[in-house]
Write an enzyme that holds these catalytic residues in place. Structure first.
Site, PDB file in Angstrom:
ATOM      1  CG  ASP A  80      -2.074   0.949   1.108  1.00  0.00           C
ATOM      2  OD1 ASP A  80      -3.213   0.487   1.007  1.00  0.00           O
ATOM      3  OD2 ASP A  80      -1.833   2.177   1.083  1.00  0.00           O
ATOM      4  CG  ASN A 129     -12.018  -0.735   3.879  1.00  0.00           C
ATOM      5  OD1 ASN A 129     -12.359  -1.158   4.978  1.00  0.00           O
ATOM      6  ND2 ASN A 129     -10.828  -0.195   3.651  1.00  0.00           N
ATOM      7  N   GLY A 135     -15.527   2.739   3.856  1.00  0.00           N
ATOM      8  CA  GLY A 135     -14.260   3.431   3.644  1.00  0.00           C
ATOM      9  C   GLY A 135     -13.555   3.043   2.358  1.00  0.00           C
ATOM     10  CG  HIS A 162      -8.545  -3.297  -2.415  1.00  0.00           C
ATOM     11  ND1 HIS A 162      -9.466  -2.549  -3.100  1.00  0.00           N
ATOM     12  CD2 HIS A 162      -8.268  -2.598  -1.293  1.00  0.00           C
ATOM     13  CE1 HIS A 162      -9.736  -1.441  -2.439  1.00  0.00           C
ATOM     14  NE2 HIS A 162      -9.027  -1.453  -1.313  1.00  0.00           N
ATOM     15  CG  HIS A 206      -6.765  -2.998   3.060  1.00  0.00           C
ATOM     16  ND1 HIS A 206      -6.051  -1.835   2.916  1.00  0.00           N
ATOM     17  CD2 HIS A 206      -7.969  -2.767   2.468  1.00  0.00           C
ATOM     18  CE1 HIS A 206      -6.780  -0.937   2.268  1.00  0.00           C
ATOM     19  NE2 HIS A 206      -7.957  -1.481   1.991  1.00  0.00           N
TER      20      HIS A 206
HETATM   21  P1  5GP Z   1      -9.686   1.230   0.212  1.00  0.00           P
HETATM   22  O1  5GP Z   1      -9.852   2.507   0.987  1.00  0.00           O
HETATM   23  O2  5GP Z   1     -10.353   1.324  -1.134  1.00  0.00           O
HETATM   24  O3  5GP Z   1     -10.081   0.002   0.973  1.00  0.00           O
HETATM   25  O4  5GP Z   1      -8.133   1.055   0.001  1.00  0.00           O
HETATM   26  C1  5GP Z   1      -7.440   1.625  -1.047  1.00  0.00           C
HETATM   27  C2  5GP Z   1      -5.979   1.598  -0.678  1.00  0.00           C
HETATM   28  O5  5GP Z   1      -5.225   1.794  -1.845  1.00  0.00           O
HETATM   29  C3  5GP Z   1      -5.568   2.679   0.326  1.00  0.00           C
HETATM   30  O6  5GP Z   1      -5.031   2.074   1.489  1.00  0.00           O
HETATM   31  C4  5GP Z   1      -4.536   3.502  -0.439  1.00  0.00           C
HETATM   32  O7  5GP Z   1      -3.469   3.913   0.372  1.00  0.00           O
HETATM   33  C5  5GP Z   1      -4.094   2.539  -1.526  1.00  0.00           C
HETATM   34  N1  5GP Z   1      -3.688   3.175  -2.760  1.00  0.00           N
HETATM   35  C6  5GP Z   1      -4.346   4.157  -3.423  1.00  0.00           C
HETATM   36  N2  5GP Z   1      -3.695   4.469  -4.558  1.00  0.00           N
HETATM   37  C7  5GP Z   1      -2.606   3.666  -4.613  1.00  0.00           C
HETATM   38  C8  5GP Z   1      -1.547   3.517  -5.560  1.00  0.00           C
HETATM   39  O8  5GP Z   1      -1.481   4.188  -6.582  1.00  0.00           O
HETATM   40  N3  5GP Z   1      -0.596   2.592  -5.278  1.00  0.00           N
HETATM   41  C9  5GP Z   1      -0.654   1.813  -4.149  1.00  0.00           C
HETATM   42  N4  5GP Z   1       0.337   0.924  -3.976  1.00  0.00           N
HETATM   43  N5  5GP Z   1      -1.636   1.930  -3.242  1.00  0.00           N
HETATM   44  C10 5GP Z   1      -2.599   2.838  -3.473  1.00  0.00           C
END
Ligand code: 5GP
Length: 114
Positions: free
Chosen positions: A30, A87, A93, A100, A102
């Site tokens: 991340d 999420n 969130g 995905h 985490h």
């Molecule tokens: P969500 O909030 O959708 O569950 O998680 C999305 C995650 O993707 C966040 O933790 C954010 O830091 C990560 N993220 C967003 N854009 C990028 C990116 O361009 N590269 C990487 N490696 N992580 C990303």
């Protein structure tokens, strides 16, 4: 479904720190880690949200979780423990609409989450 930043990472159009890959799953660190280990496990075949998943996706969802568990074991953090999170939509969130998992590890997690 629209493309997302994760689609671009899967197609290698933008860089990511990839730590695991197989035919169905890609995993990368991340960008904004919330724990010493914070890796995202994404299906190569995009599903927008967990809410959009169907029984046809059951095997793929299982593969994501098993890949996360195997990676945690390979790092040696499984014994101490870790957290896996999916999420979903606004209240969950979710910010990237490519489902995905985490994987968070390396520190004690709090419960309940904020
Ligand atoms: P969500 O909030 O959708 O569950 O998680 C999305 C995650 O993707 C966040 O933790 C954010 O830091 C990560 N993220 C967003 N854009 C990028 C990116 O361009 N590269 C990487 N490696 N992580 C990303």
């Amino acid at each position: 479904m629209g493309d997302t930043i994760f689609g671009k990472i899967i197609r290698r159009e933008i860089p990511a720190d990839i730590v695991y890959e197989d035919d169905d799953v890609l995993a990368f660190r991340d960008l904004n880690p919330q724990a010493p280990v914070h890796v995202l496990f994404v299906p190569k075949r995009a599903i927008a949200t967990l809410d959009a998943a169907t029984p046809a996706d059951a095997e793929l969802l299982g593969k994501l979780l098993l890949a996360a568990a195997a990676y945690a074991r390979s790092l040696g953090v499984a014994g101490q423990g870790y957290r896996t999170v999916i999420n979903c939509n606004e209240h969950g969130g979710q910010t990237v609409f490519h489902l995905h998992v985490h994987l968070l590890a390396g520190r004690h997690m709090q419960w309940p989450p904020g």
